[in-house]
Write a protein that holds these residues in place. Structure first.
Motif, PDB file in Angstrom:
ATOM      1  N   ARG A 123    -109.296  58.299   7.507  1.00 23.44           N
ATOM      2  CA  ARG A 123    -109.715  57.403   6.432  1.00 23.44           C
ATOM      3  C   ARG A 123    -110.770  58.040   5.538  1.00 23.44           C
ATOM      4  O   ARG A 123    -110.764  57.860   4.327  1.00 23.44           O
ATOM      5  CB  ARG A 123    -110.269  56.118   7.031  1.00 23.44           C
ATOM      6  CG  ARG A 123    -110.665  55.109   5.962  1.00 23.44           C
ATOM      7  CD  ARG A 123    -111.277  53.856   6.539  1.00 23.44           C
ATOM      8  NE  ARG A 123    -110.519  53.331   7.653  1.00 23.44           N
ATOM      9  CZ  ARG A 123    -111.060  52.621   8.639  1.00 23.44           C
ATOM     10  NH1 ARG A 123    -112.350  52.365   8.630  1.00 23.44           N
ATOM     11  NH2 ARG A 123    -110.317  52.164   9.616  1.00 23.44           N
ATOM     12  N   PHE A 124    -111.679  58.834   6.126  1.00 20.89           N
ATOM     13  CA  PHE A 124    -112.803  59.347   5.348  1.00 20.89           C
ATOM     14  C   PHE A 124    -112.634  60.774   4.861  1.00 20.89           C
ATOM     15  O   PHE A 124    -113.362  61.205   3.974  1.00 20.89           O
ATOM     16  CB  PHE A 124    -114.098  59.216   6.150  1.00 20.89           C
ATOM     17  CG  PHE A 124    -114.526  57.797   6.291  1.00 20.89           C
ATOM     18  CD1 PHE A 124    -115.125  57.139   5.238  1.00 20.89           C
ATOM     19  CD2 PHE A 124    -114.293  57.102   7.450  1.00 20.89           C
ATOM     20  CE1 PHE A 124    -115.502  55.828   5.344  1.00 20.89           C
ATOM     21  CE2 PHE A 124    -114.667  55.786   7.575  1.00 20.89           C
ATOM     22  CZ  PHE A 124    -115.274  55.149   6.517  1.00 20.89           C
ATOM     23  N   THR A 125    -111.711  61.531   5.414  1.00 22.94           N
ATOM     24  CA  THR A 125    -111.537  62.895   4.925  1.00 22.94           C
ATOM     25  C   THR A 125    -110.954  62.926   3.516  1.00 22.94           C
ATOM     26  O   THR A 125    -111.175  63.883   2.785  1.00 22.94           O
ATOM     27  CB  THR A 125    -110.633  63.717   5.867  1.00 22.94           C
ATOM     28  OG1 THR A 125    -109.411  63.014   6.064  1.00 22.94           O
ATOM     29  CG2 THR A 125    -111.311  63.987   7.180  1.00 22.94           C
ATOM     30  N   ASN A 126    -110.248  61.906   3.134  1.00 23.46           N
ATOM     31  CA  ASN A 126    -109.673  61.878   1.787  1.00 23.46           C
ATOM     32  C   ASN A 126    -110.677  61.437   0.729  1.00 23.46           C
ATOM     33  O   ASN A 126    -110.479  61.697  -0.457  1.00 23.46           O
ATOM     34  CB  ASN A 126    -108.464  60.937   1.747  1.00 23.46           C
ATOM     35  CG  ASN A 126    -107.355  61.429   2.644  1.00 23.46           C
ATOM     36  OD1 ASN A 126    -107.232  62.616   2.894  1.00 23.46           O
ATOM     37  ND2 ASN A 126    -106.562  60.505   3.144  1.00 23.46           N
ATOM     38  N   THR A 127    -111.740  60.765   1.136  1.00 23.71           N
ATOM     39  CA  THR A 127    -112.674  60.207   0.162  1.00 23.71           C
ATOM     40  C   THR A 127    -113.942  61.028  -0.017  1.00 23.71           C
ATOM     41  O   THR A 127    -114.729  60.717  -0.903  1.00 23.71           O
ATOM     42  CB  THR A 127    -113.080  58.782   0.577  1.00 23.71           C
ATOM     43  OG1 THR A 127    -113.712  58.839   1.853  1.00 23.71           O
ATOM     44  CG2 THR A 127    -111.861  57.876   0.628  1.00 23.71           C
ATOM     45  N   ILE A 128    -114.156  62.045   0.789  1.00 25.05           N
ATOM     46  CA  ILE A 128    -115.390  62.817   0.714  1.00 25.05           C
ATOM     47  C   ILE A 128    -115.351  63.762  -0.485  1.00 25.05           C
ATOM     48  O   ILE A 128    -114.326  64.352  -0.802  1.00 25.05           O
ATOM     49  CB  ILE A 128    -115.635  63.579   2.026  1.00 25.05           C
ATOM     50  CG1 ILE A 128    -117.025  64.191   2.047  1.00 25.05           C
ATOM     51  CG2 ILE A 128    -114.576  64.606   2.265  1.00 25.05           C
ATOM     52  CD1 ILE A 128    -117.406  64.734   3.403  1.00 25.05           C
ATOM     53  N   LEU A 129    -116.471  63.863  -1.174  1.00 22.53           N
ATOM     54  CA  LEU A 129    -116.594  64.718  -2.344  1.00 22.53           C
ATOM     55  C   LEU A 129    -117.168  66.071  -1.952  1.00 22.53           C
ATOM     56  O   LEU A 129    -117.778  66.207  -0.896  1.00 22.53           O
ATOM     57  CB  LEU A 129    -117.503  64.054  -3.381  1.00 22.53           C
ATOM     58  CG  LEU A 129    -117.014  62.719  -3.939  1.00 22.53           C
ATOM     59  CD1 LEU A 129    -118.073  62.102  -4.828  1.00 22.53           C
ATOM     60  CD2 LEU A 129    -115.714  62.897  -4.675  1.00 22.53           C
ATOM     61  N   PRO A 130    -117.003  67.101  -2.795  1.00 19.87           N
ATOM     62  CA  PRO A 130    -117.604  68.409  -2.491  1.00 19.87           C
ATOM     63  C   PRO A 130    -119.121  68.302  -2.363  1.00 19.87           C
ATOM     64  O   PRO A 130    -119.769  67.518  -3.053  1.00 19.87           O
ATOM     65  CB  PRO A 130    -117.208  69.275  -3.687  1.00 19.87           C
ATOM     66  CG  PRO A 130    -115.972  68.638  -4.210  1.00 19.87           C
ATOM     67  CD  PRO A 130    -116.138  67.169  -3.975  1.00 19.87           C
ATOM     68  N   ASN A 131    -119.682  69.103  -1.459  1.00 18.65           N
ATOM     69  CA  ASN A 131    -121.113  69.142  -1.152  1.00 18.65           C
ATOM     70  C   ASN A 131    -121.640  67.824  -0.594  1.00 18.65           C
ATOM     71  O   ASN A 131    -122.800  67.488  -0.774  1.00 18.65           O
ATOM     72  CB  ASN A 131    -121.942  69.548  -2.371  1.00 18.65           C
ATOM     73  CG  ASN A 131    -121.780  71.008  -2.688  1.00 18.65           C
ATOM     74  OD1 ASN A 131    -121.516  71.812  -1.799  1.00 18.65           O
ATOM     75  ND2 ASN A 131    -121.916  71.343  -3.944  1.00 18.65           N
TER      76      ASN A 131
END
Length: 144
Positions: A123-131
């Protein structure tokens, strides 16, 4: 901070940090506070993601059980008086103890290790932004 209800009276606590150092510090503090179901997802500047969970690795548990089982096997062979016999006659039982201990250690670590549910990672790997760093912790509802 958001709370997502989970099965078994657990909730998922999510923290988002702009620094990998802060996320790693929070993960270590959660581990020190005995929250075993905690993990962090780091995203590099290029967007490459890395998941970090603290705890005993399966290989570490396997090696520890291997060493203990070889010591136990050597003690049993010594007590029976066969340790002083030919080295070839001792090597096979000790190898069997080592192999059995490694397998048992790996299975025990896999069964006893607590980790964050893989659906939460998805669920959260798709929503994380760079850095960014996302710290996930599954805790009892009363502890949240």
């Amino acid at each position: 901070m958001r709370f997502w209800p989970k099965k078994g009276n657990r909730v998922l606590v999510v923290g988002i940090f702009q620094s990998a150092v802060a996320g790693r510090a929070v993960l270590q503090n959660l581990h020190r506070a005995r929250f075993r179901r905690a993990a962090a997802i780091y995203a590099s500047a290029k967007g490459r993601q890395r998941i970090e969970q603290l705890g005993i690795s399966a290989i570490g548990g396997s090696v520890a059980a291997l060493v203990l089982s070889v010591a136990l096997g050597a003690f049993i062979l010594w007590a029976r008086g066969t340790l002083a016999d030919r080295p070839a006659a001792v090597a096979l039982p000790l190898a069997a103890f080592a192999f059995g201990g490694a397998i048992i250690g790996w299975i025990l670590v896999q069964l006893l290790r607590e980790h964050v549910d893989s659906a939460s990672f998805a669920r959260f790997t798709n929503t994380i932004l760079p850095n960014e760093t996302v710290v996930l912790a599954e805790v009892e509802a009363s502890e949240a």
